[in-house]
Motif scaffolding. Sequence first.
Motif, PDB file in Angstrom:
ATOM      1  N   ALA A 242       3.631  -5.406  -0.023  1.00  0.00           N
ATOM      2  CA  ALA A 242       2.333  -5.115   0.600  1.00  0.00           C
ATOM      3  C   ALA A 242       1.554  -6.406   0.812  1.00  0.00           C
ATOM      4  O   ALA A 242       0.924  -6.614   1.863  1.00  0.00           O
ATOM      5  N   GLN A 243       1.622  -7.291  -0.176  1.00  0.00           N
ATOM      6  CA  GLN A 243       0.926  -8.578  -0.095  1.00  0.00           C
ATOM      7  C   GLN A 243       1.490  -9.425   1.062  1.00  0.00           C
ATOM      8  O   GLN A 243       0.746  -9.999   1.852  1.00  0.00           O
ATOM      9  N   LEU A 244       2.819  -9.462   1.162  1.00  0.00           N
ATOM     10  CA  LEU A 244       3.452 -10.257   2.218  1.00  0.00           C
ATOM     11  C   LEU A 244       3.101  -9.719   3.606  1.00  0.00           C
ATOM     12  O   LEU A 244       2.984 -10.484   4.572  1.00  0.00           O
ATOM     13  N   MET A 245       2.914  -8.411   3.717  1.00  0.00           N
ATOM     14  CA  MET A 245       2.638  -7.803   5.026  1.00  0.00           C
ATOM     15  C   MET A 245       1.232  -8.129   5.522  1.00  0.00           C
ATOM     16  O   MET A 245       0.897  -7.873   6.683  1.00  0.00           O
ATOM     17  N   GLN A 246       0.381  -8.686   4.621  1.00  0.00           N
ATOM     18  CA  GLN A 246      -0.972  -9.058   5.050  1.00  0.00           C
ATOM     19  C   GLN A 246      -1.010 -10.432   5.701  1.00  0.00           C
ATOM     20  O   GLN A 246      -1.989 -10.824   6.322  1.00  0.00           O
ATOM     21  N   ARG A 247       0.048 -11.187   5.508  1.00  0.00           N
ATOM     22  CA  ARG A 247       0.145 -12.542   6.046  1.00  0.00           C
ATOM     23  C   ARG A 247       0.213 -12.494   7.584  1.00  0.00           C
ATOM     24  O   ARG A 247       0.891 -11.636   8.148  1.00  0.00           O
ATOM     25  N   ARG A 248      -0.542 -13.403   8.265  1.00  0.00           N
ATOM     26  CA  ARG A 248      -0.493 -13.466   9.729  1.00  0.00           C
ATOM     27  C   ARG A 248      -0.028 -14.848  10.159  1.00  0.00           C
ATOM     28  O   ARG A 248      -0.579 -15.838   9.670  1.00  0.00           O
ATOM     29  N   PRO A 249       0.944 -14.997  11.094  1.00  0.00           N
ATOM     30  CA  PRO A 249       1.722 -13.886  11.638  1.00  0.00           C
ATOM     31  C   PRO A 249       2.547 -13.199  10.552  1.00  0.00           C
ATOM     32  O   PRO A 249       3.010 -13.840   9.629  1.00  0.00           O
ATOM     33  N   ARG A 250       2.703 -11.898  10.736  1.00  0.00           N
ATOM     34  CA  ARG A 250       3.401 -11.102   9.729  1.00  0.00           C
ATOM     35  C   ARG A 250       4.874 -11.487   9.679  1.00  0.00           C
ATOM     36  O   ARG A 250       5.507 -11.636  10.733  1.00  0.00           O
ATOM     37  N   PRO A 251       5.458 -11.668   8.486  1.00  0.00           N
ATOM     38  CA  PRO A 251       6.897 -11.957   8.386  1.00  0.00           C
ATOM     39  C   PRO A 251       7.705 -10.856   9.066  1.00  0.00           C
ATOM     40  O   PRO A 251       7.356  -9.673   8.988  1.00  0.00           O
ATOM     41  N   THR A 252       8.763 -11.254   9.754  1.00  0.00           N
ATOM     42  CA  THR A 252       9.645 -10.258  10.375  1.00  0.00           C
ATOM     43  C   THR A 252      10.773  -9.872   9.425  1.00  0.00           C
ATOM     44  O   THR A 252      11.535  -8.949   9.698  1.00  0.00           O
ATOM     45  N   VAL A 253      10.884 -10.605   8.327  1.00  0.00           N
ATOM     46  CA  VAL A 253      11.902 -10.277   7.324  1.00  0.00           C
ATOM     47  C   VAL A 253      11.335 -10.579   5.942  1.00  0.00           C
ATOM     48  O   VAL A 253      10.594 -11.558   5.771  1.00  0.00           O
ATOM     49  N   VAL A 254      11.641  -9.701   4.980  1.00  0.00           N
ATOM     50  CA  VAL A 254      11.290  -9.982   3.586  1.00  0.00           C
ATOM     51  C   VAL A 254      12.596 -10.144   2.808  1.00  0.00           C
ATOM     52  O   VAL A 254      13.370  -9.194   2.660  1.00  0.00           O
ATOM     53  N   VAL A 255      12.836 -11.396   2.394  1.00  0.00           N
ATOM     54  CA  VAL A 255      14.036 -11.737   1.630  1.00  0.00           C
ATOM     55  C   VAL A 255      13.675 -11.577   0.152  1.00  0.00           C
ATOM     56  O   VAL A 255      12.725 -12.197  -0.318  1.00  0.00           O
ATOM     57  N   CYS A 256      14.420 -10.711  -0.538  1.00  0.00           N
ATOM     58  CA  CYS A 256      14.041 -10.394  -1.919  1.00  0.00           C
ATOM     59  C   CYS A 256      14.972 -11.074  -2.923  1.00  0.00           C
ATOM     60  O   CYS A 256      16.172 -11.220  -2.676  1.00  0.00           O
ATOM     61  N   GLY A 257      14.423 -11.456  -4.056  1.00  0.00           N
ATOM     62  CA  GLY A 257      15.166 -12.149  -5.106  1.00  0.00           C
ATOM     63  C   GLY A 257      16.224 -11.281  -5.755  1.00  0.00           C
ATOM     64  O   GLY A 257      17.189 -11.801  -6.316  1.00  0.00           O
ATOM     65  N   ASN A 258      16.054  -9.971  -5.713  1.00  0.00           N
ATOM     66  CA  ASN A 258      17.137  -9.078  -6.145  1.00  0.00           C
ATOM     67  C   ASN A 258      16.958  -7.682  -5.536  1.00  0.00           C
ATOM     68  O   ASN A 258      15.977  -7.425  -4.825  1.00  0.00           O
ATOM     69  N   ASP A 259      17.904  -6.806  -5.816  1.00  0.00           N
ATOM     70  CA  ASP A 259      17.898  -5.475  -5.201  1.00  0.00           C
ATOM     71  C   ASP A 259      16.753  -4.604  -5.699  1.00  0.00           C
ATOM     72  O   ASP A 259      16.285  -3.713  -4.988  1.00  0.00           O
ATOM     73  N   VAL A 260      16.319  -4.837  -6.938  1.00  0.00           N
ATOM     74  CA  VAL A 260      15.235  -4.027  -7.493  1.00  0.00           C
ATOM     75  C   VAL A 260      13.948  -4.296  -6.712  1.00  0.00           C
ATOM     76  O   VAL A 260      13.247  -3.362  -6.306  1.00  0.00           O
ATOM     77  N   LEU A 261      13.666  -5.571  -6.480  1.00  0.00           N
ATOM     78  CA  LEU A 261      12.498  -5.923  -5.664  1.00  0.00           C
ATOM     79  C   LEU A 261      12.644  -5.353  -4.254  1.00  0.00           C
ATOM     80  O   LEU A 261      11.678  -4.840  -3.679  1.00  0.00           O
ATOM     81  N   ALA A 262      13.853  -5.426  -3.707  1.00  0.00           N
ATOM     82  CA  ALA A 262      14.085  -4.928  -2.351  1.00  0.00           C
ATOM     83  C   ALA A 262      13.892  -3.410  -2.285  1.00  0.00           C
ATOM     84  O   ALA A 262      13.360  -2.889  -1.298  1.00  0.00           O
ATOM     85  N   ALA A 263      14.287  -2.706  -3.340  1.00  0.00           N
ATOM     86  CA  ALA A 263      14.081  -1.256  -3.369  1.00  0.00           C
ATOM     87  C   ALA A 263      12.585  -0.947  -3.382  1.00  0.00           C
ATOM     88  O   ALA A 263      12.127  -0.008  -2.718  1.00  0.00           O
TER      89      ALA A 263
END
Lengths: 345, 345
Positions: A242-263
């Motif tokens: 949610a925090q990353l989605m507030q960034r402008r320009p908005r990231p087009t990809v969120v690369v996660c440190g592991n699968d738990v974060l990605a879930a």
Amino acid sequence: MTMADDTQRSGHVPTLADVARAARVSSATVSRCLNEPHRVTRQTRERVMRVVRELGYAPNFGARALAARRTDTFGAVIPTMDNAIFARGLQAFQEEMGRHGITLLVASSSYDPGLEQEQIRNLAARGVDGVMLIGHDRPEDSYRLLQRRGVPYVVTWSHDPSQPHPSIGFDNRKAMMALMEQVIRLGHRHVGLLSGVRYGNDRARLRAEGVAESMQRAGIAADNLTTVEARYSIDAGAAGFAQLMQRRPRPTVVVCGNDVLAAGALRQARAMGLNVPGDVSITGFDDIDLAEIVTPGLTTVHVPHRQMGRGAAEILMKLRDGQDPVPPVELKASILWRESLGAAP
Amino acid sequence: MTMADDTQRSGHVPTLADVARAARVSSATVSRCLNEPHRVTRQTRERVMRVVRELGYAPNFGARALAARRTDTFGAVIPTMDNAIFARGLQAFQEEMGRHGITLLVASSSYDPGLEQEQIRNLAARGVDGVMLIGHDRPEDSYRLLQRRGVPYVVTWSHDPSQPHPSIGFDNRKAMMALMEQVIRLGHRHVGLLSGVRYGNDRARLRAEGVAESMQRAGIAADNLTTVEARYSIDAGAAGFAQLMQRRPRPTVVVCGNDVLAAGALRQARAMGLNVPGDVSITGFDDIDLAEIVTPGLTTVHVPHRQMGRGAAEILMKLRDGQDPVPPVELKASILWRESLGAAP
């Protein structure tokens, strides 16, 4: 004819004293070679261990003091039992040892280097024959503690040949860079990195470094990378996303440190009405069960958990049996494509 | 004036011998009261423990042999570290003990009662102050082994007042019956039960009994219930679901022994093009992270994992400190509604 021939012919079960006599050292030196090998010169150790092998000396039918040391119990200190991050590797580790009649005791450090040190000390005090550790980052004291007590250990989940410790793992930075190559190829230029907490965690640190290095190599401005650190939980992953989605320009990809974060990121994307990967791509790391079961399935880095766990057990048993440390073993991690990574919108 | 007054006035740190003298028993009897209480009559034990309290006798500054016993290390034997089934409860257990400076060592038995017994023996041999166990079903020998060595233990995850062991848990049968009441209310008459392996696992056994009993009470023919047993893995859950879907008439609901099986069932339903809950309902049990993260979210039984783990630690510390066993503690499990359970089609 070897120097141990005389003793071999005598027919009785070889003792520590027999080894000392044949190797022309004191019994204390033999004991040190077996239990505190770092306190003995390489030359002496090689001579003594050769005699040990020639005589077929084995602590468990040799000197009582040594016999008492062997407990057929190994320890492992893992950062967390939550979310099954280490479960599959640990299971393979345990199965391999089970085949040799060895019991595994596991302690969990909650990613706290101080707590980990206490647990290492505790396992050593309980008389384990060896310890499996996750990653290289920890106070030097934790390693010294094991070395002083002559407890063999093996580092897993991280391959770093610059480190002086027996290890089996994969190159976290390289693996992340391979994934990032695909991310960049798909047109992503604004990247959100949802990283695990890097302090005391070389896996998290190296993965984050891999992201930054990939972008630099591709000539993408450092400003295009936004990093948020979160502890490895689904809720923290959702909040970080949610925090990353507030960034402008908005990231087009969120690369996660592991699968738990990605879930957690996936859950939050759904809550925000964002389509994955249509509106935003999400990638994981580890390839635990969770990565397959979520919708869409996570494109992630497949870590060879079972191979690593099995290999760690083999290394540890060899070290316990007095064999010389093997060089660090590098395993391959590979990209596992599912649906969560697509072209940049 | 108490019978221990004389000794109390002498000012020195009380010893085992002081306790024996004041309680008018032998030192061996005092030792037995502390370490093998089941070998002493209730009357003797109460007398000795009263003196222990009055004198403020504590093993760790008393007899050396007893001091050596206390390690501030507790053990837990859990059936599996996979899939985080026990992770949250274990984490709460460890946190509570951490606050008291106690280290936790965990062994995993792969749901094998023989292996569990070896691990219990190993933990006792390593000198743990107490052991947490999951469920009641295990060979009597496993309990006797702990009793003989005077190692306190607490059974968790299962409330069954007919069992003579200190425990904290919930009634697995009752919890499943509460869920089944809703399943039946929603019109389901053909039920597939995807059960865990019941041998050596009272939780799985009692949950399955709860399903059968609910149907019987509702006057539904026993033939309408089809049961498939599977070990707790996503793959096994998927295979079990596929098997149940071949049954004619096809079950309108698949009640799963836990969330891991239910996640596998969901995956398989998706693969078969079945809408959940439109075509078939699926329920879980446990309410682990997985239950929330899958699509649709699992309607499941929420188990009070954290409360159970914390409570188990408290009970075990009290037992370790020589307090009398408390009666079995029953916790409430409740239904957690998400989307996977709907009206029968």
